[in-house]
Design a protein around this motif. Structure first.
Motif, PDB file in Angstrom:
ATOM      1  N   PRO A   1       0.815  -1.227   0.000  1.00 53.81           N
ATOM      2  CA  PRO A   1       0.000   0.000   0.000  1.00 53.81           C
ATOM      3  C   PRO A   1       0.843   1.270   0.000  1.00 53.81           C
ATOM      4  N   ARG A   2       1.974   1.257   0.689  1.00 54.00           N
ATOM      5  CA  ARG A   2       2.824   2.451   0.734  1.00 54.00           C
ATOM      6  C   ARG A   2       3.398   2.752  -0.647  1.00 54.00           C
ATOM      7  N   ALA A   3       3.876   1.708  -1.347  1.00 53.05           N
ATOM      8  CA  ALA A   3       4.406   1.919  -2.701  1.00 53.05           C
ATOM      9  C   ALA A   3       3.317   2.403  -3.647  1.00 53.05           C
ATOM     10  N   GLU A   4       2.145   1.826  -3.522  1.00 56.93           N
ATOM     11  CA  GLU A   4       1.036   2.241  -4.382  1.00 56.93           C
ATOM     12  C   GLU A   4       0.641   3.695  -4.109  1.00 56.93           C
ATOM     13  N   SER A   5       0.785   4.135  -2.861  1.00 55.51           N
ATOM     14  CA  SER A   5       0.449   5.517  -2.524  1.00 55.51           C
ATOM     15  C   SER A   5       1.332   6.499  -3.283  1.00 55.51           C
TER      16      SER A   5
END
Length: 501
Positions: free
Chosen positions: A240-244
């Motif tokens: 989720p952090r990378a996708e953010s």
């Protein structure tokens, strides 16, 4: 506040509400255990006239009895009735003290009197109730008798004798627990609402919307491991952090599409909101999309990018601004993508003057002629004026808002500072958002139609196809030659050679 605001407050503070409810429940349970059990015994008496006659006379007598019943009820707790009870049972109390444990009532339109007695002993309660009822019979007989030789026209009879109760009447544990639970919930809800009113920290998009309607370019959830692994390259690509950050990259490209300048300034209101990690990861995300990216650490007070990326900071931006070394020799390649970093260099005594100088402006122009995107990490807006000065020389500004960290008043001051220098605010990035709950960031929450924000896309399109791969040791001139660009063009903008700096 609207209903949805109250619901958000309850969801934010559910732990407090549940804790208060449990405290109320436990308190009620403890109080019930500490209270001495009390037993209630009850007896009932019937009031009647001792005369016979016609139907009319009986009707009048019944009305008379009903009218006298309330007087008999009041008589129950008088010394006239209670003193004989004390004497007969040998109680060591006064009539006034005994009256507090005796209650007499009567139903409307009836001639029945109920006498209830509470005592710590069930047997004692029954004995006192029975004694009180008998004493009342004697007292009424004496009070209603016209003379000593005549009989009383009113007769009281016991219709329900008193008996020893098998279970205590109080404490009522079930009722106490329910009351304690309700009081705890009410207290918790009140604390939650009061806390929400007094708390002026930005905790999510709803709080930010009370300050500004600026587009929210993205949201980054809080990750406890980010302090040790802050970079995109250190986490899974599908996390989720990378996708953010890929989301932020895409939205920023759309927000910046109408600008001629390729430079984006990343700043925040106060230190600790995550602007440096946001700038670094945004640059990495842009480079991963195939763009040539220059990441400039312009935080000349507390530079952090060199620490995140493991680069040398002895020579960098300040070195170029004072003319000691040309910028093409100071850019350091990083990673396998087309990311080049200009660290802060030595910390100067006059950061604001350097960042606001014409040399800084010329340096930005030079970088824009070579790179697809220039990301500048600037100091926070409120403690120093560096970011406000630098914001006038870039194509756009992104304000990082660290939720749970910054206050709404700080965000308002930052927006006012940017507006004062007529900076082009592209949008806001919400950082440190909770992963779950009412303030969690959802990609589908913001839509172009409903909030005037940029729709989320899944892929970023580079403006340039990747050229031949350059080794990690390639210098800035090799980058230009690999693209077929002239190094003299870079040097000629703003002057020739190092003298241009």
């Amino acid at each position: 506040m609207e209903l949805k605001d109250y619901l958000r407050v309850l969801r934010r503070n559910w732990i407090i509400i549940v804790a208060c409810a449990l405290i109320g429940l436990l308190g009620a349970g403890a109080a019930s255990l500490l209270m001495k059990p009390s037993y209630k015994s009850e007896t009932k008496l019937f009031v009647a006239l001792q005369s016979s006659g016609s139907v009319s006379e009986l009707t009048q007598g019944n009305a008379f009895s009903q009218a006298r019943v309330q007087s008999y009820v009041k008589t129950v707790t008088t010394p006239t009735v209670l003193q004989p009870v004390i004497d007969s049972l040998g109680l060591k109390v006064t009539p006034q003290a005994l009256a507090r444990s005796v209650a007499a009532t009567s139903d409307v339109n009836t001639v029945l009197i109920s006498i209830a007695v509470e005592n710590e002993s069930p047997v004692q309660a029954a004995a006192i109730a029975q004694a009180v009822s008998r004493s009342l019979i004697v007292a009424v007989d004496e009070l209603e008798r016209p003379s000593s030789s005549d009989s009383s026209p009113v007769k009281l009879s016991i219709v329900t004798p008193a008996s020893a109760p098998g279970a205590p009447s109080s404490p009522n544990v079930n009722i106490n627990l329910i009351v304690g639970l309700l009081l705890g919930l009410a207290t918790g809800t009140g604390v939650a609402v009061l806390r929400s009113i007094l708390d002026n920290r930005v905790r999510g998009a709803a709080d930010l919307r009370r300050v500004t309607q600026t587009a929210i370019l993205g949201g980054v959830s809080f990750d406890a491991t980010a302090t040790k692994e802050p970079l995109l390259t250190q986490i899974a690509m599908q996390s989720p952090r990378a996708e953010s950050f890929r989301q932020l990259r895409t939205n920023l490209q759309f927000a910046h599409v109408s600008h001629d300048s390729k430079t984006v300034l990343i700043t925040s209101s106060v230190p600790g909101e995550g602007k440096s990690t946001t700038a670094t990861n945004l640059a990495i995300a842009l480079a991963q999309a195939g763009q040539y990216v220059a990441l400039v650490d312009a935080d000349l007070r507390r530079p952090m990018i060199d620490q995140y990326l493991g680069l040398d900071r002895n020579a960098g931006l300040t070195t170029a601004l004072i003319g000691q070394t040309d910028v093409d020799e100071l850019l350091q390649p990083w990673g396998e993508d087309k990311l080049y970093v200009l660290t802060a260099g030595q910390i100067p005594p006059n950061p604001s003057e350097l960042l606001g100088s014409d040399k800084m402006k010329q340096l930005i122009i030079r970088l824009e002629t070579v790179f697809d995107a220039v990301i500048i990490d600037a100091p926070p807006l409120l403690p120093v004026t560096d970011a406000a000065v630098l914001a006038q020389q870039v194509g756009g500004v992104v304000l990082v808002v660290g939720t749970q960290k910054v206050r709404t008043t700080d965000v308002e001051k930052s927006l006012a500072a940017l507006d004062m220098v007529e900076a082009d605010l592209l949008g806001v990035v919400l950082n440190r958002l909770p992963a779950k709950g009412p303030d969690a960031y959802s990609y589908s929450y913001y839509s172009y139609e409903s909030n005037g924000q940029i729709p989320a896309l899944t892929h970023a399109k580079s403006r340039r196809q990747p050229l031949e791969e350059n080794g990690s040791e390639a210098n800035f001139e090799n980058i230009l030659r690999g693209e077929g660009r002239s190094t003299s063009r870079l040097r000629d903008i703003g002057g020739r050679g190092r003298g241009a700096q």
